[in-house]
Motif scaffolding. Sequence first.
Motif, mmCIF file in Angstrom:
data_model
loop_
_atom_site.group_PDB
_atom_site.id
_atom_site.type_symbol
_atom_site.label_atom_id
_atom_site.label_comp_id
_atom_site.label_asym_id
_atom_site.label_seq_id
_atom_site.Cartn_x
_atom_site.Cartn_y
_atom_site.Cartn_z
ATOM 1 N N GLU A 121 -158.726 8.267 77.090
ATOM 2 C CA GLU A 121 -159.003 7.517 78.508
ATOM 3 C C GLU A 121 -157.452 7.876 79.223
ATOM 4 N N HIS A 122 -156.409 7.953 78.420
ATOM 5 C CA HIS A 122 -154.971 8.124 79.032
ATOM 6 C C HIS A 122 -154.996 9.448 79.476
ATOM 7 N N VAL A 123 -155.778 10.531 78.928
ATOM 8 C CA VAL A 123 -155.789 11.897 79.238
ATOM 9 C C VAL A 123 -156.526 11.965 80.714
ATOM 10 N N ARG A 124 -157.711 11.198 80.841
ATOM 11 C CA ARG A 124 -158.304 11.238 81.923
ATOM 12 C C ARG A 124 -157.575 10.613 83.326
ATOM 13 N N GLN A 125 -156.732 9.601 83.060
ATOM 14 C CA GLN A 125 -156.117 8.968 84.019
ATOM 15 C C GLN A 125 -154.773 9.786 84.466
ATOM 16 N N CYS A 126 -153.992 10.478 83.293
ATOM 17 C CA CYS A 126 -152.983 11.128 83.678
ATOM 18 C C CYS A 126 -153.012 12.673 84.081
ATOM 19 N N LEU A 127 -154.101 13.324 83.643
ATOM 20 C CA LEU A 127 -154.596 14.704 83.509
ATOM 21 C C LEU A 127 -153.304 15.494 83.463
ATOM 22 N N PRO A 128 -152.729 15.673 82.247
ATOM 23 C CA PRO A 128 -151.819 16.424 81.736
ATOM 24 C C PRO A 128 -152.352 17.886 81.741
ATOM 25 N N GLU A 129 -151.495 19.140 81.719
ATOM 26 C CA GLU A 129 -151.954 20.137 81.441
ATOM 27 C C GLU A 129 -152.649 20.487 80.037
ATOM 28 N N ILE A 130 -152.140 19.796 79.098
ATOM 29 C CA ILE A 130 -152.486 20.099 77.707
ATOM 30 C C ILE A 130 -152.443 18.728 77.076
ATOM 31 N N CYS A 131 -153.477 18.216 75.949
ATOM 32 C CA CYS A 131 -153.450 17.252 75.285
ATOM 33 C C CYS A 131 -153.663 17.744 73.793
ATOM 34 N N THR A 132 -153.507 17.022 72.702
ATOM 35 C CA THR A 132 -153.464 17.589 71.443
ATOM 36 C C THR A 132 -154.846 16.929 70.927
ATOM 37 N N LEU A 133 -155.585 17.828 69.923
ATOM 38 C CA LEU A 133 -156.906 17.508 69.348
ATOM 39 C C LEU A 133 -156.814 17.732 67.801
ATOM 40 N N ASP A 134 -156.179 16.512 67.061
ATOM 41 C CA ASP A 134 -155.822 16.710 65.744
ATOM 42 C C ASP A 134 -157.342 17.050 65.064
ATOM 43 N N CYS A 135 -157.583 18.456 64.532
ATOM 44 C CA CYS A 135 -158.775 18.988 64.169
ATOM 45 C C CYS A 135 -159.305 18.794 62.938
ATOM 46 N N MET A 153 -166.766 12.780 66.146
ATOM 47 C CA MET A 153 -165.516 12.472 66.913
ATOM 48 C C MET A 153 -164.668 13.613 67.676
ATOM 49 N N LEU A 154 -164.430 14.631 66.936
ATOM 50 C CA LEU A 154 -163.820 15.867 67.518
ATOM 51 C C LEU A 154 -164.874 16.691 68.610
ATOM 52 N N ARG A 155 -166.239 16.618 68.251
ATOM 53 C CA ARG A 155 -166.842 17.346 69.039
ATOM 54 C C ARG A 155 -166.830 16.397 70.701
ATOM 55 N N ASP A 156 -166.945 15.275 70.396
ATOM 56 C CA ASP A 156 -167.080 14.386 71.726
ATOM 57 C C ASP A 156 -165.815 14.408 72.447
ATOM 58 N N MET A 157 -164.547 14.228 71.668
ATOM 59 C CA MET A 157 -163.255 14.477 72.268
ATOM 60 C C MET A 157 -162.922 15.791 72.802
ATOM 61 N N GLY A 158 -163.296 16.702 72.344
ATOM 62 C CA GLY A 158 -163.245 18.099 72.668
ATOM 63 C C GLY A 158 -163.888 18.261 74.028
ATOM 64 N N ALA A 159 -165.019 17.636 73.912
ATOM 65 C CA ALA A 159 -165.961 18.079 75.112
ATOM 66 C C ALA A 159 -165.448 17.362 76.397
ATOM 67 N N MET A 160 -164.750 16.114 76.219
ATOM 68 C CA MET A 160 -164.249 15.374 77.341
ATOM 69 C C MET A 160 -163.040 15.948 77.919
ATOM 70 N N MET A 161 -162.290 16.644 76.858
ATOM 71 C CA MET A 161 -160.830 17.356 77.382
ATOM 72 C C MET A 161 -161.500 18.538 78.180
ATOM 73 N N THR A 162 -162.137 19.354 77.595
ATOM 74 C CA THR A 162 -162.904 20.473 78.327
ATOM 75 C C THR A 162 -163.397 20.113 79.802
ATOM 76 N N GLY A 163 -164.005 19.089 79.702
ATOM 77 C CA GLY A 163 -164.729 18.674 80.969
ATOM 78 C C GLY A 163 -163.548 18.204 81.962
ATOM 79 N N LEU A 164 -162.563 17.806 81.713
ATOM 80 C CA LEU A 164 -161.476 17.196 82.466
ATOM 81 C C LEU A 164 -160.486 18.194 82.877
ATOM 82 N N GLY A 165 -160.776 19.456 82.487
ATOM 83 C CA GLY A 165 -159.926 20.668 82.728
ATOM 84 C C GLY A 165 -158.626 20.555 82.038
ATOM 85 N N VAL A 166 -158.391 19.960 81.105
ATOM 86 C CA VAL A 166 -157.365 19.804 80.303
ATOM 87 C C VAL A 166 -157.419 20.695 78.920
ATOM 88 N N LYS A 167 -156.305 21.490 78.657
ATOM 89 C CA LYS A 167 -156.424 22.407 77.576
ATOM 90 C C LYS A 167 -155.950 21.516 76.329
#
Length: 305
Positions: A121-135, A153-167
């Motif tokens: 959620e904080h990634v969605r609100q702040c839209l940084p260029e990058i966010c981490t995904l502990d794989c 969990m990683l599939r869902d989080m990764g899909a959300m990040m990609t959908g937000l345009g955050v790497k």
Amino acid sequence: MSLAMNREVFITCAVTGAGGTQDRSPHVPRSPADIAEAVIDAAKAGAAVAHCHVRDPETGAPSRRLELYREVTDRIRASDVDVVLNLSAGMGGDLVFGPTDRPLPLDERRTDMAGAAERVEHVRQCLPEICTLDCGTLNFAEADYVMCNTPAMLRDMGAMMTGLGVKPEIEAFDTGHLRYARQLVEEGILDAPALVQLCMGVPWGAPDDLNTFMAMVNNVPADWTFSAFSLGRNQMAFVAAAVLSGGNVRVGLEDNLMLDRGILATNAQLVERAVTIVSNMGARVIGPGEVRGRLGLVKRAPRAA
């Protein structure tokens, strides 16, 4: 693997982290204002990327509070210093069991397990260029603490990040984490080429000897971009190792508190030392604009008041 030194290197500064270091050094920033100031100072010293956690301003304890992330990102974006923002999404996967003869129920005081949407959620609100995904999942230092990141969990989080345009920056603590990261790319959940941080020397992940490190490097696809770090006294040695192996580097108080024996460091001092090492190796330290171009990142403007 033949030597393939990186001649154009970007430096990430991990300015505060989520470990219990807040009382071990006065330089570990706690408040959003202090964290933003540490990021700005690190950027002025040569860091192109700033990796940020947030902490409770009063206690220094790690936090996931949205308003703290918003304040940090707003302060950095409102400054006149350019830096690529990288926000941690590693919080919310803390699983702490009871004693070995009675592991359940969980230790509710220290367990912090959140759903995928809440963790992002904080990634969605702040839209940084990058966010981490502990794989992956890891027995993380303490006797009964597990850093828990299931495949679903990683599939869902990764899909959300990609959908937000955050790497996503894939945090790999062992070779199996890299294997699963490749699977996420093959499934189209993460875009290729991916970005990886090789996390060395973290108990009980991949140790930071050079044989293990090169095994990690050799498991990164050739077209991906990677950085690497190690903890404590080996932080600066891994600046050189990462560059020699074709990667980029990470330093900062999340991973190491000392400049020299008995001398506590600031984030900016650690960045300055990394810049010196990289430059003395004959490589060039690149800035945030070049990093965005290389990684295909989108810089966001400050939020409207």
